[in-house]
Design a protein around this motif. Structure first.
Motif: not given
Length: 478
Positions: A333-346
């Motif tokens: 869950q932590a990895c998926r949420f971190s990847q979501l934040l990265d994509r939104l920031s990008s």
């Protein structure tokens, strides 16, 4: 018996001496001629002129020998550095804990003939202070929550000039606990900004970095082409191969990056730069490639590509990935949420995706600020032990809203509030809680806060501004 001296306008004075000289009575700052009289007839007295450059060079050599114990080792930032500063965040588990790390480091340095005093703390200032309070060959780990220990430390632990320490001594102030009881305004006016800065650094309320003795290695993968590329598929194959090469430099050392800088050179000599920032350190090629692909979709180049340069910045151990927003979540869950934040920031930009960060400021609207999720998280926390969870409203307005108030007595609690065209009758009231803060740091604030409950059950946080007796609505509980 070895004595190092330094020359001044007033003559030669002892700079440092070995243990035998200290047992004989020699002390730093003593005139060199006086130090000679302490040597006994059977002592082999050696007096040498101290060389600060050679001392610093030797200290750097010791720092380089300690690199297996830290990713960042530096010297204290003074004209005469005498100790090493090491960042051991995320390192202790490689040695089965912080106690084992200190023990191994002490054994390593002792085998080389050094006498050491080692300390681990949550701030650079605290570690420095504790190490200088220990006896030779001692080591200590200071818990981050041990405030009583900090209060007992001598003011000499604040790394202040001798003139400031002498003034404090004349005032009868000898411990940090005594110093913290005094008004910061008075301290600033009497001793200047340096005293407050050192106090805040000791407590972790101001950042303090370590400048590495060895330049941080750069991780770069680049390619220059003789003929330009125009096909997107071919360009992607090229940068993807460079990305894999870059990650292959990080992976063997269990390092990752939080910031990928991509530099593209065109045939017409124009250049394009793309910066990809992440929430945590990563060495995942697929994750980095997806973020870079998102950025390249918005690029429109009018010339063939002739060069690519990829550089990994903000390199850190993979285990240092921040999880402050993901406590209690599983690893997936932590990895998926971190990847979501990265994509939104990008996609939206770093400033569009933020998180709240506490600030050491008693003014409510300044006690929290929004920072990008890709910004490096600081482990320090704002000390608010005196506050209970419901002492502050669940919703705080960025700017206090002016209201009209009816009170039984001029300086007393409100009995009714007027917001726009609404009248709110007060059923219960708690307070006041006075907040006063700082003309020396910016806005001058004097407020009396009240928690009020209306007859309709709404719980509001209001205050009276003491300068002009105006009332404001600052937040509410849901």
């Amino acid at each position: 018996m070895v004595v190092l001296t330094e020359s001044t306008k007033r003559g030669d004075f002892v700079y440092q001496c070995n243990d035998l000289a200290k047992r004989r009575g020699v002390r730093p700052g003593m005139p060199a001629s006086e130090a000679e009289t302490f040597a006994k007839t059977h002592d082999s007295l050696k007096i040498r002129q101290a060389s600060l450059d050679q001392d610093k060079t030797a200290l750097v050599e010791v720092a380089l020998r300690c690199e297996p114990y830290s990713f960042c080792i530096g010297l204290e930032e003074t004209d005469r550095p005498e100790c090493l500063l090491m960042d051991v965040t995320g390192i202790a588990h490689f040695f089965s804990g912080e106690h084992a790390l200190l023990e191994q480091l002490q054994q390593e340095l002792s085998s080389q003939g050094f006498e050491t005093r080692l300390a681990i703390a949550n701030t650079v200032g605290m570690a420095w202070a504790v190490a200088h309070c220990l006896e030779t060959s001692q080591r200590m780990i200071v818990p981050a929550t041990d405030r009583a220990f900090k209060d007992k430390l001598s003011i000499g632990a604040l790394r202040l000039p001798e003139t400031v320490l002498a003034k404090l001594g004349r005032l009868g102030i000898y411990t940090i606990g005594q110093l913290q009881k005094l008004d910061r305004c008075s301290l600033w006016s009497r001793f200047g900004e340096e005293l407050l800065r050192r106090m805040d650094q000791l407590a972790g309320e101001r950042p303090e970095s370590i400048t590495s003795c060895r330049p941080v290695p750069r991780f770069i993968a680049s390619r220059r082409l003789e003929y330009g590329l125009t096909q997107p598929e071919t360009i992607e194959q090229l940068w993807l191969s460079l990305l894999e090469r870059l990650v292959s430099l990080l992976s063997p050392m269990r390092l990752g990056t939080r910031h990928l800088r991509c530099h593209f050179v065109m045939d017409n000599r124009s250049e394009h730069e793309i910066n990809i920032r992440l929430c945590g350190t990563t060495a995942d090629v697929r994750r980095l490639a997806n973020l870079l692909r998102l950025q390249l979709e918005r690029q429109h180049w009018n010339a063939p590509l002739v060069g690519i340069r990829l550089e990994a910045l903000e390199v850190a151990p993979l285990d240092r990935t921040q999880r402050e927003m993901l406590e209690g979540a599983s690893h997936d869950q932590a990895c998926r949420f971190s990847q979501l934040l990265d994509r939104l920031s990008s996609r939206l930009g770093n400033e569009a995706v933020t998180r709240p960060a506490g600030q050491p400021n008693p003014i409510p609207e300044l006690s929290v600020r929004l920072v990008p999720v890709t910004e490096v998280f600081s482990a320090k926390t704002v000390e608010q032990d005196a506050l209970l969870p419901l002492d502050r409203p669940t919703a705080l307005f960025p700017c206090p809203r002016p209201i009209e108030v009816i009170a039984v007595i001029p300086d007393g609690p409100p009995t009714a509030l007027f917001w726009k065209s609404d009248r709110l009758e007060i059923a219960q009231c708690w307070g006041p809680e006075r907040i006063e803060f700082g003309w020396w740091l910016g806005p001058f604030v004097r407020r009396d806060y009240y928690r009020v409950e209306t007859t309709k059950g709404k719980r509001l946080w209001v205050f009276r501004r003491l300068q002009d007796d105006r009332w404001f609505w600052h937040g509410e509980w849901f």
